[in-house]
Structure formats: C-alpha cells, structure tokens
Design a protein around this motif. Structure first.
Motif, PDB file in Angstrom:
ATOM      1  N   ALA A 204       0.831  -1.199   0.000  1.00  0.00           N
ATOM      2  CA  ALA A 204       0.000   0.000   0.000  1.00  0.00           C
ATOM      3  C   ALA A 204       0.868   1.252   0.000  1.00  0.00           C
ATOM      4  CB  ALA A 204      -0.920  -0.009   1.213  1.00  0.00           C
ATOM      5  N   ILE A 205       1.861   1.273   0.866  1.00  0.00           N
ATOM      6  CA  ILE A 205       2.741   2.444   0.969  1.00  0.00           C
ATOM      7  C   ILE A 205       3.559   2.616  -0.308  1.00  0.00           C
ATOM      8  CG2 ILE A 205       4.644   3.482   2.268  1.00  0.00           C
ATOM      9  CD1 ILE A 205       3.599   1.880   4.725  1.00  0.00           C
ATOM     10  N   ASP A 206       4.082   1.522  -0.831  1.00  0.00           N
ATOM     11  CA  ASP A 206       4.868   1.596  -2.071  1.00  0.00           C
ATOM     12  C   ASP A 206       4.051   2.130  -3.234  1.00  0.00           C
ATOM     13  OD1 ASP A 206       7.094   0.593  -0.783  1.00  0.00           O
ATOM     14  OD2 ASP A 206       6.744  -1.481  -1.411  1.00  0.00           O
ATOM     15  N   ASN A 207       2.728   1.983  -3.147  1.00  0.00           N
ATOM     16  CA  ASN A 207       1.847   2.478  -4.214  1.00  0.00           C
ATOM     17  C   ASN A 207       1.210   3.815  -3.885  1.00  0.00           C
ATOM     18  OD1 ASN A 207       1.258   0.381  -6.595  1.00  0.00           O
ATOM     19  ND2 ASN A 207       1.781  -0.755  -4.742  1.00  0.00           N
ATOM     20  N   GLY A 208       1.729   4.503  -2.871  1.00  0.00           N
ATOM     21  CA  GLY A 208       1.317   5.876  -2.611  1.00  0.00           C
ATOM     22  C   GLY A 208       0.285   6.066  -1.525  1.00  0.00           C
ATOM     23  N   ILE A 209      -0.228   4.984  -0.931  1.00  0.00           N
ATOM     24  CA  ILE A 209      -1.176   5.143   0.176  1.00  0.00           C
ATOM     25  C   ILE A 209      -0.388   5.536   1.420  1.00  0.00           C
ATOM     26  CG2 ILE A 209      -2.818   3.968   1.690  1.00  0.00           C
ATOM     27  CD1 ILE A 209      -3.641   2.236  -0.662  1.00  0.00           C
ATOM     28  N   ASN A 210      -0.651   6.725   1.946  1.00  0.00           N
ATOM     29  CA  ASN A 210       0.133   7.181   3.092  1.00  0.00           C
ATOM     30  C   ASN A 210      -0.691   7.328   4.367  1.00  0.00           C
ATOM     31  OD1 ASN A 210      -1.319   9.541   2.667  1.00  0.00           O
ATOM     32  ND2 ASN A 210       0.470  10.888   2.622  1.00  0.00           N
ATOM     33  N   PHE A 211      -1.988   7.039   4.314  1.00  0.00           N
ATOM     34  CA  PHE A 211      -2.827   7.144   5.512  1.00  0.00           C
ATOM     35  C   PHE A 211      -3.048   5.753   6.086  1.00  0.00           C
ATOM     36  CE2 PHE A 211      -6.462   7.531   8.213  1.00  0.00           C
ATOM     37  CZ  PHE A 211      -6.424   8.825   8.715  1.00  0.00           C
TER      38      PHE A 211
END
Length: 330
Positions: free
Chosen positions: A71-78
């Motif tokens: 998720a983080i690697d794909n831009g999800i930061n929340f």
C-alpha cells in the motif's frame, strides 16, 4: 423504482453539489491522488488502509506486512488502526510493517476507547509500544456512540485532558473522534467541543451509498465539517462488505462514491492483495462522479436502504466493541 423513491434519492444528493468542490485532487490520472486533511494542512492519499483487517486471524503475519508495505509503495500514506483491534494484533502487525523506513512515509492514525484521562493515556502508551513509534500523527476517540460520551470525554480529568497533555509531550500531533451509530451523536460531540473552545482536527464516520438514505451522516454532519474545515475521514464505504450483499452496487462504485464526497481520505479494509489492488486502482483512476451519476446511483440503492438493513453499525450492536467490552472505557 417509483417516483417517490426517485425523489427521495434526488433529495439525498441535493445537498452535495454545493460542497463537493471543496476537496480537490492533486495528481494526474493513473497516479495516487492526495487531498488536504482539513485545517491541518497535511496531505493524505484519497484512500487509506484500514487497520482491522490486517489483524484478522486468517491473514498471516507475512501477508499483513506485504499488504501494508505494498500500500505504501503504491502511494497510500494514511494508516488507520485502533488500540482494541484484534486484541492489539493489528497494531503489532502494522508496527512490524512500518520498520525499515516505512514509518517516515506515512501519516499514522490510531484510536483509543478510554473516557478518562488515566485510561486514555495508558491505552495511548500501549499503542505507541505496539506500533514501535515515539508519536502518533493522529489520535482519535473511538466509538463515540452514546449521547453522553461527549460529556465524559470533555469532563475534568476526561480523555481529552489526557490527550492534550500527550500532545504537549509530543506523543500525538492531532486529535479527532470516530463513531458509527448516529449523526445526532456526532453533532453533539462537535457542539460539546465548540462550547469548550475546542475544534477537532478530524472526524471519522460512515460515508457510503446507503447512508444517504437513512439517518444520514452525509446530509447532517458532513456540511458542518466542511464549514469548519475539519478533516473528513470516510469509513465503511462498503459497510464491512454488508452493503455488497444488497446486490445493487459494486465495490468500485462504493469506493468511487465515497471519494466523490468532500472527504480527505476514504478508509477501507484490505485482507488480501487483490482487495488492496482494487482500492489502489480506484484511487489512481479516480474522477469525481457527476451529479447525474450520483443521482442514478442513489436512486438504485434507495429501495433497499430506507430501513438501515445494510447498515448494521447503525441498527445493531454488531460493530459496537465498547458495548461488548465496557471495561475498555475505563
């Protein structure tokens, strides 16, 4: 659909066009999109990763870490979580996943249940240990689902006092609250805060295709949050999958509808890589629903939404963790 049902659906969506343009997106199609978290100025992805699902027993430790990091690697930061999710396993797993530099890439939120300062502070400290961090970006009072919860939280030696001290100590940056039971309780919590010269940084609530028709947070609470520039955290876009059982709406439609509201972020649970990829794809290719699309979707859901049958968090105690475990309140 008869004329009465159509008019009801149209009325439910009528309030939205005047506020939908408040929240903008900041990326080209095909990239993760971000919005501003109310008056905090923080930039958060339009979809957030729910913390409950990664702690489910049928999800392995390795898979939970893979979900968080992908998720983080794909831009999800929340990142969403809670002190009581799966007996603390959700926070433990997220803490493990946030090692190796991943913590610095996210806006980390968790929640606590305690109503008094002592209980709330103890739960916060436990969350910090589980998550392996020295501070939480956003702490939220969880499950404000009783009409007298605000008075307890704002009382002398109440949970707010504890979190204000925690903020001063650098353990938390922002303070919000969550609830899923009734928009009237949310409005009472907001009013109680205003009367105490306090403005929440965020508010989390169910925002979905069924909510617009029954005891609606969308119609009653959302305009207040927009007016006061409070960060809007949408949750239960699919009502913990219950809404999908209606057979009248798909998961991508549910996500896109919620993202088309003036939310800062729409939090969704992902218990597999396939479900995570679905959320990433909707967010990266998101474009807001037109008024006609919104009206048509609400007209389609109106016949099955009027009695809250698919919103069990409003109409039952199924999702009320603190009702089942009152000791968590302190």
């Amino acid at each position: 659909m008869n004329r009465r049902q159509f008019l009801k659906a149209a009325a439910a969506s009528a309030i939205l066009p005047t506020i939908l343009k408040v929240r903008g997106v900041s990326a080209a199609n095909g990239e993760m999109q971000y919005r501003t978290l109310g008056h905090t100025g923080e930039k958060v992805s339009i979809v957030g990763l729910g913390g409950a699902h990664i702690g489910f027993s049928y999800v392995s430790d390795a898979d939970s870490e893979r979900i968080v990091r992908t998720a983080i690697d794909n831009g999800i930061n929340f990142m969403d979580n809670c002190w009581d999710y799966n007996g603390g396993e959700s926070e433990i797993r997220m803490g493990n996943a946030l090692r190796d530099g991943y913590r610095e890439k996210v806006f980390l939120m968790t929640k606590l249940d305690g109503h008094d300062a002592k209980t709330a502070a103890a739960q916060l400290d436990e969350s910090l240990r589980r998550l392996r961090v020295d501070h939480i970006d956003l702490i939220q009072f969880h499950e404000v689902i009783r009409m007298d919860d605000p008075e307890k939280i704002f009382a002398p030696t109440g949970a707010l006092e504890g979190m204000l001290k925690a903020r001063q100590a650098g353990k938390v940056r922002y303070i919000g609250f969550t609830g899923h039971k009734s928009p009237e309780i949310h409005l009472h919590m907001l009013d109680t805060a205003f009367k105490n010269n306090f403005t929440f940084d965020t508010v989390q609530m169910p925002l979905n295709v069924m909510d617009a028709h029954y005891d609606s947070f969308t119609n009653l609470v959302l305009p207040v949050l927009v007016q006061h520039n409070i960060g809007v955290l949408g949750m239960k876009p699919m009502g913990a999958q219950v809404i999908l059982r209606s057979g009248v709406v798909t998961a991508p439609e549910c996500l896109r509808y919620a993202m088309s509201l003036p939310t800062s972020v729409v939090i969704t649970g992902c218990d597999s890589m396939a479900i995570l990829q679905q959320a990433i794809d909707v967010a990266r290719n998101f474009h807001p629903m037109t008024d006609d699309e919104r009206t048509a979707l609400l007209a389609r859901t109106a016949p099955v939404a009027s009695n809250g049958k698919f919103e069990l968090y409003k109409t039952s105690h199924h999702f009320d963790g603190t009702w089942q475990n009152p000791q968590w309140l302190g």
